[in-house]
Motif scaffolding. Sequence first.
Motif, mmCIF file in Angstrom:
data_model
loop_
_atom_site.group_PDB
_atom_site.id
_atom_site.type_symbol
_atom_site.label_atom_id
_atom_site.label_comp_id
_atom_site.label_asym_id
_atom_site.label_seq_id
_atom_site.Cartn_x
_atom_site.Cartn_y
_atom_site.Cartn_z
ATOM 1 N N THR A 132 0.830 -1.202 0.000
ATOM 2 C CA THR A 132 0.000 0.000 0.000
ATOM 3 C C THR A 132 0.865 1.252 0.000
ATOM 4 N N TYR A 133 1.906 1.239 0.819
ATOM 5 C CA TYR A 133 2.803 2.400 0.915
ATOM 6 C C TYR A 133 3.465 2.699 -0.426
ATOM 7 N N MET A 134 3.993 1.655 -1.079
ATOM 8 C CA MET A 134 4.621 1.843 -2.384
ATOM 9 C C MET A 134 3.604 2.291 -3.421
ATOM 10 N N GLY A 135 2.436 1.675 -3.424
ATOM 11 C CA GLY A 135 1.416 2.009 -4.414
ATOM 12 C C GLY A 135 0.951 3.446 -4.317
ATOM 13 N N GLU A 136 0.873 3.973 -3.102
ATOM 14 C CA GLU A 136 0.363 5.329 -2.930
ATOM 15 C C GLU A 136 1.403 6.398 -3.259
ATOM 16 N N PHE A 137 2.633 6.008 -3.504
ATOM 17 C CA PHE A 137 3.651 6.950 -3.967
ATOM 18 C C PHE A 137 3.909 6.814 -5.472
ATOM 19 N N THR A 138 3.149 5.963 -6.144
ATOM 20 C CA THR A 138 3.397 5.678 -7.557
ATOM 21 C C THR A 138 2.226 6.160 -8.394
ATOM 22 N N LYS A 139 2.511 6.824 -9.503
ATOM 23 C CA LYS A 139 1.429 7.280 -10.372
ATOM 24 C C LYS A 139 0.692 6.087 -10.969
ATOM 25 N N ILE A 140 -0.561 6.301 -11.305
ATOM 26 C CA ILE A 140 -1.469 5.212 -11.670
ATOM 27 C C ILE A 140 -0.930 4.390 -12.835
ATOM 28 N N LYS A 141 -0.357 5.040 -13.839
ATOM 29 C CA LYS A 141 0.102 4.336 -15.037
ATOM 30 C C LYS A 141 1.176 3.299 -14.712
ATOM 31 N N LEU A 142 2.052 3.600 -13.752
ATOM 32 C CA LEU A 142 3.157 2.702 -13.422
ATOM 33 C C LEU A 142 2.846 1.750 -12.279
ATOM 34 N N ARG A 143 1.750 1.965 -11.563
ATOM 35 C CA ARG A 143 1.496 1.232 -10.322
ATOM 36 C C ARG A 143 1.485 -0.292 -10.494
ATOM 37 N N PRO A 144 0.736 -0.845 -11.460
ATOM 38 C CA PRO A 144 0.740 -2.321 -11.583
ATOM 39 C C PRO A 144 2.126 -2.901 -11.838
ATOM 40 N N MET A 145 2.909 -2.247 -12.714
ATOM 41 C CA MET A 145 4.235 -2.749 -13.042
ATOM 42 C C MET A 145 5.179 -2.661 -11.842
ATOM 43 N N VAL A 146 5.123 -1.543 -11.131
ATOM 44 C CA VAL A 146 6.013 -1.343 -9.984
ATOM 45 C C VAL A 146 5.723 -2.372 -8.896
ATOM 46 N N LEU A 147 4.444 -2.584 -8.576
ATOM 47 C CA LEU A 147 4.090 -3.550 -7.536
ATOM 48 C C LEU A 147 4.421 -4.974 -7.973
ATOM 49 N N ASN A 148 4.300 -5.237 -9.262
ATOM 50 C CA ASN A 148 4.663 -6.554 -9.775
ATOM 51 C C ASN A 148 6.155 -6.808 -9.590
ATOM 52 N N PHE A 149 6.985 -5.835 -9.956
ATOM 53 C CA PHE A 149 8.435 -5.972 -9.774
ATOM 54 C C PHE A 149 8.802 -6.078 -8.298
ATOM 55 N N LEU A 150 8.080 -5.359 -7.452
ATOM 56 C CA LEU A 150 8.355 -5.414 -6.016
ATOM 57 C C LEU A 150 8.182 -6.838 -5.489
ATOM 58 N N CYS A 151 7.173 -7.547 -5.999
ATOM 59 C CA CYS A 151 6.887 -8.902 -5.528
ATOM 60 C C CYS A 151 7.914 -9.919 -6.016
ATOM 61 N N TYR A 152 8.773 -9.546 -6.971
ATOM 62 C CA TYR A 152 9.832 -10.471 -7.395
ATOM 63 C C TYR A 152 10.768 -10.821 -6.240
ATOM 64 N N SER A 153 10.809 -9.943 -5.235
ATOM 65 C CA SER A 153 11.690 -10.210 -4.090
ATOM 66 C C SER A 153 11.243 -11.445 -3.312
ATOM 67 N N ILE A 154 9.990 -11.878 -3.483
ATOM 68 C CA ILE A 154 9.535 -13.121 -2.849
ATOM 69 C C ILE A 154 10.331 -14.297 -3.404
ATOM 70 N N GLY A 155 10.474 -14.331 -4.734
ATOM 71 C CA GLY A 155 11.257 -15.400 -5.354
ATOM 72 C C GLY A 155 12.721 -15.347 -4.977
ATOM 73 N N ILE A 156 13.264 -14.122 -4.881
ATOM 74 C CA ILE A 156 14.670 -13.978 -4.488
ATOM 75 C C ILE A 156 14.879 -14.523 -3.076
ATOM 76 N N SER A 157 13.918 -14.244 -2.185
ATOM 77 C CA SER A 157 14.015 -14.765 -0.821
ATOM 78 C C SER A 157 13.993 -16.286 -0.800
ATOM 79 N N MET A 158 13.173 -16.886 -1.666
ATOM 80 C CA MET A 158 13.077 -18.347 -1.695
ATOM 81 C C MET A 158 14.355 -18.996 -2.209
ATOM 82 N N MET A 159 15.208 -18.216 -2.850
ATOM 83 C CA MET A 159 16.537 -18.712 -3.220
ATOM 84 C C MET A 159 17.560 -18.380 -2.135
ATOM 85 N N TYR A 160 17.398 -17.217 -1.515
ATOM 86 C CA TYR A 160 18.338 -16.754 -0.493
ATOM 87 C C TYR A 160 18.346 -17.666 0.735
#
Length: 358
Positions: A132-160
């Motif tokens: 929510t915090y990240m989404g509310e600082f991001t303009k609407i056009k970029l919001r889906p892409m930014v939040l999608n990239f943010l969630c990639y860290s879940i996969g990185i953690s599963m390797m870490y």
Amino acid sequence: MADLDIDDVFDTLGFGRMQLIIFFGCAIQQFYVTNEQFGISLITVAARCELNIGDHHLSWLMTAGLIAQVCTSHYMGFKSDEIGRRKLLVITSTLTIVTSFISSLMPEFWSFLVMRFIVGCFLTGPGMALLTYMGEFTKIKLRPMVLNFLCYSIGISMMYVPASAMLILPQDINLKISGDYAISGWRVLSMTNLLPGIISLLMLLPMPESPKYYLSVQKTQEALDALEMCCRYNKGKNVTLKSLGIDSVTQSNLRRDSLVPHKNFFRRIWHDTKPLLQGSNARYMLIVIGIMFFMFATGAVLTVWMPRVLKMTNEIEESMILCDVLKAYAAQNASTAVSKLICSLPFIMAAPVWLDSC
């Protein structure tokens, strides 16, 4: 341009230095949240002998943290609307790190179980607020892409987490403290999982609260101050909102009935929950719940399953399918009834009975 909607203001300010700091801070925070959610599986495997954990105890540990998250997640969402996204994120992230560190020092099973439950109670705060915090600082056009990239860290953690376990657990770490108590490999692994949380906390501390939150609680001046800070980060120290023609901001899609206070705590929660059960919101919520269910049902248990299954196949010479491997192994180390239960419910979280006896 004297009175702009806040989404138009973010279009003007763009996706700049402040958004990048918040993005990496939230991504690393998501990294840490996933470490706590799924890393306990490997820690539990490594700590079994030292804490004298039986098979049913392992089931409790595997589920305690997730049960705590289910119990507190809704409250944390409500609380973020009440005190602010960043404030909730910072407070709960700090408490999660502290209680997780304490849990890594626990000398026996029951205190460890209690501390892991407490960790799960606080963990839903950063887990929910960061998106929510990240989404509310991001303009609407970029919001889906930014939040999608943010969630990639879940996969990185599963390797870490497994990579860290491969490096730390084989080492002969046994720092004696007192009597039989020692800092061993699983404790060091648990502490290693905290590092992303500490880094992200330091990154997010200097950042302002979400201006959209401020507008939702009618704190217009605080919202302007947060946007002013964002303007200077993104456009340079000499650029201000006034120089861009922005004197005031509004939030056009704000629920006006959200400003109506309710003295009763439960009425306030129901008032904020009711929109989720209406119209298209209910459909989207069910989709997200389904995705989260399958992610936790598979991801949390596979971190224990796969290392254990690989060890079993090395111990059994014949080539067998998975359930036959479990049955053959159970004939040597466990009851046949438990083996049948595992084969019939392969994703149940209460099934880590494949561990070696101490």
